[in-house]
Design a protein around this motif. Sequence first.
Motif, PDB file in Angstrom:
ATOM      1  N   THR A 110       0.841  -1.196   0.000  1.00 56.64           N
ATOM      2  CA  THR A 110       0.000   0.000   0.000  1.00 56.64           C
ATOM      3  C   THR A 110       0.873   1.241   0.000  1.00 56.64           C
ATOM      4  OG1 THR A 110      -1.645  -1.207   1.304  1.00 56.64           O
ATOM      5  CG2 THR A 110      -1.863   1.177   1.227  1.00 56.64           C
ATOM      6  N   MET A 111       0.515   2.184  -0.859  1.00 54.31           N
ATOM      7  CA  MET A 111       1.143   3.501  -0.842  1.00 54.31           C
ATOM      8  C   MET A 111       0.164   4.464  -0.166  1.00 54.31           C
ATOM      9  SD  MET A 111       2.561   5.981  -3.907  1.00 54.31           S
ATOM     10  CE  MET A 111       1.229   5.496  -4.973  1.00 54.31           C
ATOM     11  N   VAL A 112       0.630   5.119   0.880  1.00 49.83           N
ATOM     12  CA  VAL A 112      -0.183   6.089   1.605  1.00 49.83           C
ATOM     13  C   VAL A 112       0.400   7.476   1.345  1.00 49.83           C
ATOM     14  CG1 VAL A 112      -1.020   6.825   3.878  1.00 49.83           C
ATOM     15  CG2 VAL A 112      -0.699   4.386   3.394  1.00 49.83           C
ATOM     16  N   ILE A 113      -0.465   8.397   0.970  1.00 47.65           N
ATOM     17  CA  ILE A 113      -0.052   9.786   0.747  1.00 47.65           C
ATOM     18  C   ILE A 113      -0.852  10.658   1.711  1.00 47.65           C
ATOM     19  CG2 ILE A 113       0.122  11.690  -0.890  1.00 47.65           C
ATOM     20  CD1 ILE A 113      -0.011   9.560  -3.148  1.00 47.65           C
ATOM     21  N   GLU A 114      -0.148  11.492   2.459  1.00 46.92           N
ATOM     22  CA  GLU A 114      -0.825  12.447   3.335  1.00 46.92           C
ATOM     23  C   GLU A 114      -0.333  13.847   2.994  1.00 46.92           C
ATOM     24  OE1 GLU A 114      -2.028  13.394   7.951  1.00 46.92           O
ATOM     25  OE2 GLU A 114      -0.976  11.526   7.496  1.00 46.92           O
ATOM     26  N   SER A 115      -1.276  14.742   2.797  1.00 47.26           N
ATOM     27  CA  SER A 115      -0.958  16.136   2.514  1.00 47.26           C
ATOM     28  C   SER A 115      -1.680  17.016   3.525  1.00 47.26           C
ATOM     29  CB  SER A 115      -1.363  16.507   1.090  1.00 47.26           C
ATOM     30  OG  SER A 115      -2.766  16.410   0.942  1.00 47.26           O
ATOM     31  N   PHE A 116      -1.182  18.236   3.683  1.00 45.73           N
ATOM     32  CA  PHE A 116      -1.795  19.153   4.644  1.00 45.73           C
ATOM     33  C   PHE A 116      -1.600  20.591   4.197  1.00 45.73           C
ATOM     34  CE2 PHE A 116       2.602  19.016   5.923  1.00 45.73           C
ATOM     35  CZ  PHE A 116       2.881  20.316   6.295  1.00 45.73           C
ATOM     36  N   VAL A 117      -2.386  21.449   4.800  1.00 46.72           N
ATOM     37  CA  VAL A 117      -2.198  22.895   4.730  1.00 46.72           C
ATOM     38  C   VAL A 117      -2.475  23.431   6.127  1.00 46.72           C
ATOM     39  CG1 VAL A 117      -4.572  23.406   3.998  1.00 46.72           C
ATOM     40  CG2 VAL A 117      -2.751  25.028   3.475  1.00 46.72           C
TER      41      VAL A 117
END
Length: 190
Positions: free
Chosen positions: A137-144
């Motif tokens: 599994t590839m997990v991507i987390e982004s934020f602002v």
Amino acid sequence: MVSLINGDRRTGGPEDDFIRRHHKHDVGDNQCSSSLVKHIKAPLPLVWSLVRSFDQPQRYKPFVSRCIVQGDLGIGTVREVNVKSGLPATTSKERLELLDDEEHIFSMRIVGGDHRLKNYSSIITVHPEILDGRPGTMVIESFVVDVPDGNTEDETCYFVEALIKCNLKSLADVSEHLAVQGRTEPIDRI
């Protein structure tokens, strides 16, 4: 900005496509934003079952000691989490913005708490991949988030990225441990 947690920086790969498609943040003045990627040697259903657990973030988030949910776990549900000592906060109030079980997209926004993460929102996406010939599994987390008074954009991004890296490492550790034990289906309760 794309930071690959566990290794080489790639451009033009599937990570970039997923980030362009699913990780859109309106970044205003005096805000910072980033995306981080983690490759986990565990199947997607197992990893997603941990990520989507809005009512039990402590299953894999090491800084959460307790979570109290107000609502039915639908969009708009609010949770109040108690943060373990060692961080500059004791509580955080968070609202579920999106939970898509088909596309594997989770989004939340911080709406209160005794910390400096103002106007914080994040998106997590989970994608199947093959790692060492096995389902992974590839997990991507982004934020602002707003840059607090007295801090620079770099300092703010570094701090938030460090928290996310800890959470993603813990997610990988928990998922991979369960996968090694033969638990590859979604986890209802740990």
